[in-house]
Design an enzyme around this catalytic site. Structure first.
Site, PDB file in Angstrom:
ATOM      1  N   VAL A  13       0.842  -1.204   0.000  1.00  9.54           N
ATOM      2  CA  VAL A  13       0.000   0.000   0.000  1.00  9.54           C
ATOM      3  C   VAL A  13       0.874   1.249   0.000  1.00  9.54           C
ATOM      4  O   VAL A  13       0.577   2.239  -0.651  1.00  9.54           O
ATOM      5  CB  VAL A  13      -0.902   0.016   1.261  1.00  9.54           C
ATOM      6  CG1 VAL A  13      -1.769   1.261   1.278  1.00  9.54           C
ATOM      7  CG2 VAL A  13      -1.756  -1.217   1.331  1.00  9.54           C
ATOM      8  N   ARG A  15       4.908   3.115   1.701  1.00 10.80           N
ATOM      9  CA  ARG A  15       6.098   3.024   2.554  1.00 10.80           C
ATOM     10  C   ARG A  15       6.257   4.298   3.349  1.00 10.80           C
ATOM     11  O   ARG A  15       6.070   5.385   2.819  1.00 10.80           O
ATOM     12  CB  ARG A  15       7.360   2.877   1.685  1.00 10.80           C
ATOM     13  CG  ARG A  15       7.571   1.479   1.212  1.00 10.80           C
ATOM     14  CD  ARG A  15       8.654   1.365   0.161  1.00 10.80           C
ATOM     15  NE  ARG A  15       8.603   0.006  -0.340  1.00 10.80           N
ATOM     16  CZ  ARG A  15       9.425  -0.953   0.039  1.00 10.80           C
ATOM     17  NH1 ARG A  15      10.409  -0.689   0.877  1.00 10.80           N
ATOM     18  NH2 ARG A  15       9.298  -2.178  -0.436  1.00 10.80           N
ATOM     19  N   TYR A  18       9.885   4.262   8.297  1.00 11.12           N
ATOM     20  CA  TYR A  18      10.310   3.123   9.124  1.00 11.12           C
ATOM     21  C   TYR A  18       9.657   1.800   8.781  1.00 11.12           C
ATOM     22  O   TYR A  18       9.971   0.797   9.411  1.00 11.12           O
ATOM     23  CB  TYR A  18      10.051   3.435  10.606  1.00 11.12           C
ATOM     24  CG  TYR A  18      10.825   4.650  11.062  1.00 11.12           C
ATOM     25  CD1 TYR A  18      12.156   4.542  11.437  1.00 11.12           C
ATOM     26  CD2 TYR A  18      10.232   5.904  11.066  1.00 11.12           C
ATOM     27  CE1 TYR A  18      12.873   5.655  11.823  1.00 11.12           C
ATOM     28  CE2 TYR A  18      10.945   7.030  11.458  1.00 11.12           C
ATOM     29  CZ  TYR A  18      12.261   6.894  11.831  1.00 11.12           C
ATOM     30  OH  TYR A  18      12.976   8.000  12.214  1.00 11.12           O
ATOM     31  N   VAL A  20       6.953  -0.723   5.872  1.00 10.52           N
ATOM     32  CA  VAL A  20       6.194  -0.937   4.646  1.00 10.52           C
ATOM     33  C   VAL A  20       4.810  -1.426   5.060  1.00 10.52           C
ATOM     34  O   VAL A  20       4.688  -2.242   5.982  1.00 10.52           O
ATOM     35  CB  VAL A  20       6.842  -2.039   3.770  1.00 10.52           C
ATOM     36  CG1 VAL A  20       6.188  -2.098   2.398  1.00 10.52           C
ATOM     37  CG2 VAL A  20       8.322  -1.845   3.649  1.00 10.52           C
ATOM     38  N   LYS A  36       1.649  -3.864   8.697  1.00 17.00           N
ATOM     39  CA  LYS A  36       2.791  -2.944   8.625  1.00 17.00           C
ATOM     40  C   LYS A  36       4.024  -3.691   9.130  1.00 17.00           C
ATOM     41  O   LYS A  36       4.016  -4.234  10.238  1.00 17.00           O
ATOM     42  CB  LYS A  36       2.498  -1.740   9.512  1.00 17.00           C
ATOM     43  CG  LYS A  36       3.594  -0.707   9.577  1.00 17.00           C
ATOM     44  CD  LYS A  36       2.985   0.544  10.197  1.00 17.00           C
ATOM     45  CE  LYS A  36       3.979   1.576  10.610  1.00 17.00           C
ATOM     46  NZ  LYS A  36       3.322   2.794  11.098  1.00 17.00           N
ATOM     47  N   ASP A 164       2.200  13.188  17.734  1.00 14.62           N
ATOM     48  CA  ASP A 164       2.485  13.444  16.320  1.00 14.62           C
ATOM     49  C   ASP A 164       1.175  13.490  15.524  1.00 14.62           C
ATOM     50  O   ASP A 164       1.076  12.878  14.453  1.00 14.62           O
ATOM     51  CB  ASP A 164       3.437  12.372  15.784  1.00 14.62           C
ATOM     52  CG  ASP A 164       4.062  12.771  14.442  1.00 14.62           C
ATOM     53  OD1 ASP A 164       4.034  13.980  14.100  1.00 14.62           O
ATOM     54  OD2 ASP A 164       4.576  11.877  13.733  1.00 14.62           O
TER      55      ASP A 164
END
Ligand code: ATP
Length: 334
Positions: A13, A15, A18, A20, A36, A164
């Site tokens: 899907v 990258r 950190y 994929v 992931k 974040d």
């Protein structure tokens, strides 16, 4: 794929820095999931992967607007083991924690080490892509504001500070009814164990993404109220469609800023330089923003975190705003 494999990977899907992310199916049920894969080859990657695991595992009940972690699997060479959050940790899991604590690689350098996060699949990209592909819609904005504030109140109630929040880290699932937001990417998050009130737990490592960072984050001493400032920037940008072009990816991103000559400066950084700075809300169309919404944004973006709303106050203030309400047109004709 082996015949007894639990998941079947269909395609990549995307990258990130950190990991994929793949689209996959659960072989037994046919249900779609996102997987992931994070390479645990150095202390920095291991810390991010473990923080993501700890945060998502610590949530006991699920929330519709927080990404659901189905399971997390540790791969060490050819061996795959589920990660455990309890006392019975495997040796490989303990080596990962040691890597994180000592800041040097403690896992066997000869065998590949990955953490695989199996999560719910979000079919409609992130909030930037979703909103910027559509015309502005106050009702949709209001629904997104409600969903985001409920998710952050849930996280803070569970002593998790995201640290974040930005439109890139908010994914959209649009498969059942209306669009549903999912807060994701917990690599920088912290679980404040033992704190009675999440707003009193102080952090000292500056982290986040520049345009969404509160002034006190730039200074390196902040609390969970930094998440509210980030939401304030996101809400303001979403309502007025304020965007900038990211210097690295060149993507158009929702976010508010201050212009200084040719440069654009993050609001939090500009406020730190000039704490008495008055934010110009609304920035664009003066008559389009109701007063209560304007006050709400000011209260989310207050310079002093003590004067800023907390997640629980925000949740109830959003319910009260008139912005995005459907106007009921009553008609007497039958
Ligand atoms: N649960 C999911 N369902 C569908 N797509 C996902 C899911 N999680 C992540 N993605 C997509 O996979 C891609 C990579 O995500 P990832 O979180 O690894 O990195 P990122 O957030 O894009 O970048 P960075 O981690 O560097 O900030 C992104 O395009 C993201 O939208």
């Amino acid at each position: 794929m082996t015949t007894n494999a639990k998941y079947n990977i269909l395609r990549e899907v995307g990258r990130g820095s950190y990991g994929v992310v793949y689209e996959a199916v659960v072989n037994q049920t046919g249900k779609k999931v996102a997987v992931k894969r994070m390479h645990c080859n150095g202390p920095e990657n291991v810390e991010l992967a473990l923080q993501e695991f700890w945060a998502l595992q610590s949530i006991q009940s699920q929330h519709e607007n927080v990404i659901w972690l189905k399971e997390c699997i540790l791969q060490s060479g050819q061996v795959f083991q589920p990660m455990s959050h309890h006392c019975n940790k495997t040796d490989d899991q303990l080596l990962l924690i040691e890597t994180c604590l000592k800041g040097r690689r403690c896992v066997d350098p000869k065998s590949a080490c990955y953490l695989w996060f199996v999560m719910e699949f979000c079919d409609s990209g992130n909030m930037n892509e979703f909103l910027l592909a559509r015309s502005p819609d106050a009702q949709l904005n209001k629904s997104f504001m409600q969903q985001m504030s409920q998710a952050v109140a849930f996280l803070h109630r569970n002593h998790i500070v995201h640290r974040d929040l930005k439109p890139d880290n908010i994914l959209i699932s649009n498969s059942c009814g209306g669009p549903v937001l999912k807060i994701t990417d917990f690599g920088l998050s912290k679980v404040c164990q033992g704190s009675v009130n999440v707003n009193q737990h102080r952090f000292s490592s500056a982290c986040g993404s520049d345009f969404y960072m509160a002034p006190e984050v730039w200074e390196g001493s902040y609390t969970a109220k930094a998440d509210i400032f980030a939401l304030g920037i996101i809400f303001w940008a979403m309502i007025e469609r304020i965007t900038f072009r990211d210097a690295d990816s060149e993507k158009e991103l929702l976010g508010t800023y201050i212009c200084q000559g040719k440069d654009i400066i993050p609001i939090g950084e500009a406020m730190l330089e000039n704490p008495s700075m008055k934010l110009q809300i609304p920035l664009k169309k003066k008559r389009c923003m109701p007063n209560d919404l304007c006050r709400l944004l000011h209260d989310m973006l207050a310079f002093n975190p003590k004067e800023r709303l907390d997640a629980f106050q925000l949740e109830s203030r959003i319910k009260q705003t008139s912005y995005g309400e459907k106007i009921q047109c009553s008609s007497s004709s039958k």
